[in-house]
Design an enzyme around this catalytic site. Structure first.
Site, PDB file in Angstrom:
ATOM      1  N   HIS A   1       0.818  -1.214   0.000  1.00 39.87           N
ATOM      2  CA  HIS A   1       0.000   0.000   0.000  1.00 39.87           C
ATOM      3  C   HIS A   1       0.852   1.264   0.000  1.00 39.87           C
ATOM      4  CE1 HIS A   1      -3.415   2.455   0.237  1.00 39.87           C
ATOM      5  NE2 HIS A   1      -4.128   1.802   1.127  1.00 39.87           N
TER       6      HIS A   1
ATOM      7  N   ASP B   1      -8.505  -6.910 -19.269  1.00 39.35           N
ATOM      8  CA  ASP B   1      -8.758  -7.897 -20.319  1.00 39.35           C
ATOM      9  C   ASP B   1      -7.429  -8.443 -20.820  1.00 39.35           C
ATOM     10  OD1 ASP B   1      -9.527  -9.375 -22.501  1.00 39.35           O
ATOM     11  OD2 ASP B   1     -10.527  -7.733 -23.551  1.00 39.35           O
TER      12      ASP B   1
END
Length: 442
Positions: free
Chosen positions: A150, A388
């Site tokens: 993070h 994708d």
């Protein structure tokens, strides 16, 4: 059902450059005041694809190409000559794990906490700043886990990196390219610290039990924490927004966003489920994206952390007996206060007389609950539909399991109806009541 996940291969994946001469490996980028405010831990994200799926080799090659634009993920934490934390761009690589299971994806659904944990590589004690695990099921389905530290970046850039990885796998140029300059947050001269950041960003950012569980502590343990998914249709959300927009006092309509309306509804529902006492104060933590707040505006492509938090708070009696509109207004006002002035005040505050250790919050993994408080993490608006690898969008997108009660993720639904999926950690003993009331607006 319980599934068996077997790790088949674990290696480091490094960037692959077109030319013979990669960038200088001694280059580094400093951590900004916003990076140092983030927790030094990896945040896992899980998404799944039904067959046909891309090969592991194709995914690895695309990942190597994407890392040439996002070198930070292949670097390591280090310190500069002044002892400040930096990311060294040494191209040592991220951890890449290939795994398999003994069942189909449908048999493993819905994922149990133990299954979710097995689909993620362990990041305890690792030096890598990002980890990938590809888990293949007997039906040909594929689950991809991406875990990112993070302190390197937050969700906006994680989602953009995953889109870039997919573009690379499809042979496309990575667009847009990330912006790497972390030196853009210079303090003002003269500085103007106009807010009490020590009490908010420093104190509330340090997750400690005395701050988040002052009384009426839960009697349940970490072993009782589960992850529950609730799906909210566009029709339900529209009714919720309409209900929130109508003031029970003035009768005047004031529109609230789908996010504000959902958070208000869930805050009220979970407060009821928890059975808190009426004069107890409960607080929620909401991340506020500084890219949209700072002036001039910071592009979404900025690679790093750029969030602060709003902390709406209310007494239990007000949440349960005042209107949904009243709760939505509390949330709206708290978020709106984290504006350009607030971000710039924090930059001035954090840039002077503060050491890295003052900012970086330590993970407290001994806690079982945020009780009586909550944290809302919104992935709404992130470009997950564009992840994708050449086979279309994923069929599942969700957080992994963290056994800490009170975490709530809002995720765009992949049911295709434009709704919102909510993933919430709560105690098993309170699930039945939550399911009973979470779809009730009145």
């Amino acid at each position: 059902m319980s599934i068996q996940v077997q790790q088949l291969c674990s290696k480091l994946v490094t960037p692959t450059y077109n030319g013979d001469h990669p960038p200088l490996i001694t280059q580094f980028v400093p951590l900004s005041v916003f990076d140092r405010l983030a927790e030094d831990t990896c945040i896992p994200l899980i998404y799944a694809y039904k067959p046909p799926t891309p090969s592991n080799t194709m995914l690895e090659q695309g990942l190597r190409k994407a890392l040439t634009e996002y070198r930070e993920w292949a670097g390591r934490f280090s310190t500069d000559d002044n002892g400040h934390h930096v990311i060294q761009l040494n191209d040592k690589g991220l951890r890449f794990i290939e795994a398999s299971t003994d069942c189909t994806l449908d048999q493993a659904m819905p994922f149990t906490p133990s299954t979710l944990l097995s689909l993620n590589p362990s990041f305890n004690g690792v030096k890598e700043l990002a980890l990938v695990q590809l888990t293949r099921f007997t039906c040909g389905s594929l689950v991809v886990s991406f875990s990112a530290n993070h302190m390197v970046a937050e969700g906006v850039l994680v989602s953009q990196f995953l889109v870039a990885w997919g573009q690379a796998c499809r042979g496309l140029e990575i667009d847009p390219s990330p912006l790497h300059d972390r030196n853009i947050f210079a303090p003002r001269d003269p500085s103007r610290v106009e807010f009490d950041h020590k009490s908010v960003e420093l104190t509330k950012g340090k997750i400690k039990e005395e701050y988040i569980s002052p009384d009426n502590k839960p009697t349940y343990s970490r072993d009782d924490v589960i992850l529950h998914k609730a799906h909210f249709t566009p029709e339900f959300i529209a009714k919720l927004k309409s209900k929130a927009a109508t003031s029970s006092v003035s009768g005047v309509n004031r529109p609230y966003s789908a996010f504000e309306s959902m958070v208000a509804h869930l805050w009220r529902a979970i407060t009821r489920v928890r059975g808190l006492t009426k004069f107890q104060t409960t607080e929620i933590r909401i991340s506020v994206n500084g890219r949209k707040r700072l002036k001039p505006r910071v592009p979404n492509e900025y690679f790093g952390n750029l969030v602060l938090w709003a902390y709406p708070a209310a007494q239990v009696k007000d949440l349960l007996h005042e209107s949904l509109s009243h709760t939505a207004e509390i949330i709206h006002e708290a978020v709106m206060k984290v504006n350009d002035d607030y971000f710039k005040s924090f930059i001035d505050f954090a840039s002077y007389n503060l050491q890295d250790e003052d900012l970086i919050p330590e993970a407290n993994r001994s806690l079982s609950a945020l009780w009586p408080n909550l944290e809302f993490i919104s992935w709404l608006g992130f470009p997950f539909n564009n992840i994708d690898f050449g086979v279309g969008k994923p069929c599942i997108l969700m957080p992994s399991f963290d056994p800490l009660e009170g975490l709530i993720y809002l995720v765009p639904s992949f049911a295709g109806d434009g709704g919102i999926d909510v993933f919430i950690t709560l105690f098993q003993q309170q699930l039945a009541l939550f399911e009973e009331i979470c779809y009730s607006i009145d």
